[in-house]
Design a protein around this motif. Structure first.
Motif, PDB file in Angstrom:
ATOM      1  N   ILE A  90       0.834  -1.205   0.000  1.00  0.00           N
ATOM      2  CA  ILE A  90       0.000   0.000   0.000  1.00  0.00           C
ATOM      3  C   ILE A  90       0.869   1.256   0.000  1.00  0.00           C
ATOM      4  O   ILE A  90       0.442   2.300  -0.445  1.00  0.00           O
ATOM      5  CB  ILE A  90      -0.989   0.024   1.172  1.00  0.00           C
ATOM      6  N   LEU A  91       2.078   1.130   0.486  1.00  0.00           N
ATOM      7  CA  LEU A  91       3.113   2.163   0.440  1.00  0.00           C
ATOM      8  C   LEU A  91       4.440   1.439   0.283  1.00  0.00           C
ATOM      9  O   LEU A  91       4.521   0.250   0.603  1.00  0.00           O
ATOM     10  CB  LEU A  91       3.127   2.985   1.751  1.00  0.00           C
ATOM     11  N   PRO A  92       5.480   2.099  -0.170  1.00  0.00           N
ATOM     12  CA  PRO A  92       6.769   1.416  -0.290  1.00  0.00           C
ATOM     13  C   PRO A  92       7.166   0.748   1.035  1.00  0.00           C
ATOM     14  O   PRO A  92       7.178   1.382   2.092  1.00  0.00           O
ATOM     15  CB  PRO A  92       7.752   2.524  -0.674  1.00  0.00           C
ATOM     16  N   GLY A  93       7.422  -0.545   0.987  1.00  0.00           N
ATOM     17  CA  GLY A  93       7.843  -1.281   2.158  1.00  0.00           C
ATOM     18  C   GLY A  93       6.710  -1.705   3.081  1.00  0.00           C
ATOM     19  O   GLY A  93       6.940  -2.337   4.101  1.00  0.00           O
ATOM     20  N   ILE A  94       5.485  -1.376   2.722  1.00  0.00           N
ATOM     21  CA  ILE A  94       4.328  -1.717   3.582  1.00  0.00           C
ATOM     22  C   ILE A  94       3.332  -2.523   2.776  1.00  0.00           C
ATOM     23  O   ILE A  94       2.888  -2.135   1.741  1.00  0.00           O
ATOM     24  CB  ILE A  94       3.648  -0.444   4.146  1.00  0.00           C
TER      25      ILE A  94
END
Length: 75
Positions: free
Chosen positions: A71-75
């Protein structure tokens, strides 16, 4: 000391696995705790099943993180 069957880290939104930690956002922790309170009002067994299913889901994510959308970079 944590209650029997409960990890001290869970109250902080951290689930430790053999390979990595799953860290829940503040919103996810609030949602989990709200759901746990609701299930606990239904029965202790319902609450225990809710915890079990949450842990199983975290384990599935850890086992194959590429299967899930970021949903977000790294998440």
């Amino acid at each position: 000391m944590a209650p029997a069957g409960r990890s001290p880290g869970r109250s902080q939104g951290i689930i430790e696995t053999a390979r990595m930690n799953v860290i829940f956002s503040d919103g996810a922790k609030r949602d989990f705790n709200e759901g746990l309170r609701w299930y606990r009002k239904q029965s202790d067994q319902a609450a225990d099943n809710f915890i079990k299913r949450t842990l199983e889901t975290a384990e599935r994510v850890v086992a194959d993180p590429a299967r899930y959308r970021q949903i977000l970079p790294g998440i």
